[in-house]
Scaffold this motif. Sequence first.
Motif, PDB file in Angstrom:
ATOM      1  N   GLN A  22       0.872  -1.176   0.000  1.00  0.00           N
ATOM      2  CA  GLN A  22       0.000   0.000   0.000  1.00  0.00           C
ATOM      3  C   GLN A  22       0.905   1.219   0.000  1.00  0.00           C
ATOM      4  O   GLN A  22       1.789   1.360   0.850  1.00  0.00           O
ATOM      5  N   PHE A  23       0.695   2.098  -0.955  1.00  0.00           N
ATOM      6  CA  PHE A  23       1.509   3.291  -1.091  1.00  0.00           C
ATOM      7  C   PHE A  23       0.947   4.419  -0.229  1.00  0.00           C
ATOM      8  O   PHE A  23      -0.215   4.376   0.180  1.00  0.00           O
ATOM      9  N   PRO A  24       1.765   5.440   0.070  1.00  0.00           N
ATOM     10  CA  PRO A  24       1.313   6.525   0.941  1.00  0.00           C
ATOM     11  C   PRO A  24       0.020   7.206   0.475  1.00  0.00           C
ATOM     12  O   PRO A  24      -0.753   7.685   1.298  1.00  0.00           O
ATOM     13  N   ASN A  25      -0.256   7.196  -0.828  1.00  0.00           N
ATOM     14  CA  ASN A  25      -1.492   7.811  -1.329  1.00  0.00           C
ATOM     15  C   ASN A  25      -2.699   6.887  -1.200  1.00  0.00           C
ATOM     16  O   ASN A  25      -3.797   7.229  -1.603  1.00  0.00           O
ATOM     17  N   GLY A  26      -2.496   5.667  -0.651  1.00  0.00           N
ATOM     18  CA  GLY A  26      -3.594   4.722  -0.451  1.00  0.00           C
ATOM     19  C   GLY A  26      -3.712   3.660  -1.525  1.00  0.00           C
ATOM     20  O   GLY A  26      -4.352   2.628  -1.317  1.00  0.00           O
ATOM     21  N   MET A  27      -3.094   3.881  -2.682  1.00  0.00           N
ATOM     22  CA  MET A  27      -3.175   2.898  -3.765  1.00  0.00           C
ATOM     23  C   MET A  27      -2.504   1.593  -3.350  1.00  0.00           C
ATOM     24  O   MET A  27      -1.520   1.595  -2.623  1.00  0.00           O
ATOM     25  N   VAL A  28      -3.056   0.467  -3.819  1.00  0.00           N
ATOM     26  CA  VAL A  28      -2.497  -0.843  -3.498  1.00  0.00           C
ATOM     27  C   VAL A  28      -2.239  -1.647  -4.768  1.00  0.00           C
ATOM     28  O   VAL A  28      -2.908  -1.462  -5.776  1.00  0.00           O
ATOM     29  N   VAL A  29      -1.255  -2.528  -4.670  1.00  0.00           N
ATOM     30  CA  VAL A  29      -0.977  -3.511  -5.723  1.00  0.00           C
ATOM     31  C   VAL A  29      -0.809  -4.854  -5.041  1.00  0.00           C
ATOM     32  O   VAL A  29      -0.372  -4.933  -3.896  1.00  0.00           O
ATOM     33  N   THR A  30      -1.196  -5.912  -5.728  1.00  0.00           N
ATOM     34  CA  THR A  30      -0.967  -7.262  -5.224  1.00  0.00           C
ATOM     35  C   THR A  30      -0.263  -8.072  -6.292  1.00  0.00           C
ATOM     36  O   THR A  30      -0.370  -7.781  -7.484  1.00  0.00           O
ATOM     37  N   CYS A  31       0.438  -9.089  -5.838  1.00  0.00           N
ATOM     38  CA  CYS A  31       1.226  -9.910  -6.751  1.00  0.00           C
ATOM     39  C   CYS A  31       1.183 -11.356  -6.296  1.00  0.00           C
ATOM     40  O   CYS A  31       1.421 -11.662  -5.133  1.00  0.00           O
ATOM     41  N   ASP A  32       0.863 -12.239  -7.219  1.00  0.00           N
ATOM     42  CA  ASP A  32       0.961 -13.671  -6.975  1.00  0.00           C
ATOM     43  C   ASP A  32       2.408 -14.056  -7.245  1.00  0.00           C
ATOM     44  O   ASP A  32       2.954 -13.721  -8.287  1.00  0.00           O
ATOM     45  N   ARG A  33       3.041 -14.735  -6.311  1.00  0.00           N
ATOM     46  CA  ARG A  33       4.470 -15.062  -6.443  1.00  0.00           C
ATOM     47  C   ARG A  33       4.771 -15.875  -7.690  1.00  0.00           C
ATOM     48  O   ARG A  33       5.856 -15.778  -8.252  1.00  0.00           O
ATOM     49  N   GLU A  34       3.839 -16.675  -8.136  1.00  0.00           N
ATOM     50  CA  GLU A  34       4.090 -17.515  -9.314  1.00  0.00           C
ATOM     51  C   GLU A  34       3.586 -16.881 -10.608  1.00  0.00           C
ATOM     52  O   GLU A  34       4.181 -17.074 -11.661  1.00  0.00           O
ATOM     53  N   ALA A  35       2.494 -16.123 -10.546  1.00  0.00           N
ATOM     54  CA  ALA A  35       1.887 -15.585 -11.761  1.00  0.00           C
ATOM     55  C   ALA A  35       2.299 -14.152 -12.072  1.00  0.00           C
ATOM     56  O   ALA A  35       2.051 -13.662 -13.156  1.00  0.00           O
ATOM     57  N   GLY A  36       2.919 -13.452 -11.115  1.00  0.00           N
ATOM     58  CA  GLY A  36       3.330 -12.073 -11.355  1.00  0.00           C
ATOM     59  C   GLY A  36       2.270 -11.074 -10.922  1.00  0.00           C
ATOM     60  O   GLY A  36       1.403 -11.366 -10.114  1.00  0.00           O
ATOM     61  N   LEU A  37       2.342  -9.859 -11.478  1.00  0.00           N
ATOM     62  CA  LEU A  37       1.432  -8.786 -11.095  1.00  0.00           C
ATOM     63  C   LEU A  37      -0.006  -9.216 -11.263  1.00  0.00           C
ATOM     64  O   LEU A  37      -0.386  -9.802 -12.278  1.00  0.00           O
ATOM     65  N   ARG A  38      -0.802  -8.932 -10.274  1.00  0.00           N
ATOM     66  CA  ARG A  38      -2.167  -9.429 -10.269  1.00  0.00           C
ATOM     67  C   ARG A  38      -3.207  -8.315 -10.327  1.00  0.00           C
ATOM     68  O   ARG A  38      -4.094  -8.346 -11.142  1.00  0.00           O
ATOM     69  N   THR A  39      -3.102  -7.344  -9.414  1.00  0.00           N
ATOM     70  CA  THR A  39      -4.156  -6.346  -9.285  1.00  0.00           C
ATOM     71  C   THR A  39      -3.608  -5.021  -8.784  1.00  0.00           C
ATOM     72  O   THR A  39      -2.664  -5.002  -8.009  1.00  0.00           O
ATOM     73  N   ALA A  40      -4.230  -3.941  -9.205  1.00  0.00           N
ATOM     74  CA  ALA A  40      -3.963  -2.619  -8.641  1.00  0.00           C
ATOM     75  C   ALA A  40      -5.325  -1.990  -8.357  1.00  0.00           C
ATOM     76  O   ALA A  40      -6.295  -2.226  -9.077  1.00  0.00           O
ATOM     77  N   ALA A  41      -5.404  -1.230  -7.267  1.00  0.00           N
ATOM     78  CA  ALA A  41      -6.663  -0.576  -6.906  1.00  0.00           C
ATOM     79  C   ALA A  41      -6.359   0.747  -6.205  1.00  0.00           C
ATOM     80  O   ALA A  41      -5.256   0.944  -5.682  1.00  0.00           O
ATOM     81  N   ILE A  42      -7.343   1.629  -6.186  1.00  0.00           N
ATOM     82  CA  ILE A  42      -7.129   2.944  -5.571  1.00  0.00           C
ATOM     83  C   ILE A  42      -7.086   2.884  -4.046  1.00  0.00           C
ATOM     84  O   ILE A  42      -6.611   3.813  -3.418  1.00  0.00           O
ATOM     85  N   SER A  43      -7.562   1.788  -3.463  1.00  0.00           N
ATOM     86  CA  SER A  43      -7.485   1.621  -2.005  1.00  0.00           C
ATOM     87  C   SER A  43      -7.686   0.151  -1.661  1.00  0.00           C
ATOM     88  O   SER A  43      -8.206  -0.627  -2.480  1.00  0.00           O
ATOM     89  N   LEU A  44      -7.286  -0.224  -0.457  1.00  0.00           N
ATOM     90  CA  LEU A  44      -7.499  -1.600  -0.010  1.00  0.00           C
ATOM     91  C   LEU A  44      -8.991  -1.889   0.086  1.00  0.00           C
ATOM     92  O   LEU A  44      -9.444  -2.976  -0.259  1.00  0.00           O
ATOM     93  N   GLY A  45      -9.757  -0.911   0.520  1.00  0.00           N
ATOM     94  CA  GLY A  45     -11.214  -1.071   0.586  1.00  0.00           C
ATOM     95  C   GLY A  45     -11.809  -1.396  -0.772  1.00  0.00           C
ATOM     96  O   GLY A  45     -12.663  -2.273  -0.890  1.00  0.00           O
ATOM     97  N   ASN A  46     -11.357  -0.681  -1.805  1.00  0.00           N
ATOM     98  CA  ASN A  46     -11.846  -0.960  -3.161  1.00  0.00           C
ATOM     99  C   ASN A  46     -11.420  -2.338  -3.631  1.00  0.00           C
ATOM    100  O   ASN A  46     -12.176  -3.043  -4.286  1.00  0.00           O
ATOM    101  N   LEU A  47     -10.197  -2.727  -3.301  1.00  0.00           N
ATOM    102  CA  LEU A  47      -9.701  -4.042  -3.695  1.00  0.00           C
ATOM    103  C   LEU A  47     -10.533  -5.158  -3.079  1.00  0.00           C
ATOM    104  O   LEU A  47     -10.847  -6.142  -3.729  1.00  0.00           O
TER     105      LEU A  47
END
Length: 65
Positions: A22-47
Amino acid sequence: MAEFARGFRLTLPDGTELDGAQFPNGMVVTCDREAGLRTAAISLGNLLDGADDVSVQWAPTTEEV
């Protein structure tokens, strides 16, 4: 002091674990260790909107000395 991203791990109901940040502006990214980049969202709540039984484990915070 500059703010930095904070790490977390999402555990989905099927046991899949996604690493995330989670970045200071609230944006989040998630990554599956085997599949790579998975998701980005404007907040954890949105994700997680509409997701059931997802657990969030935050990385410990450390202080510099």
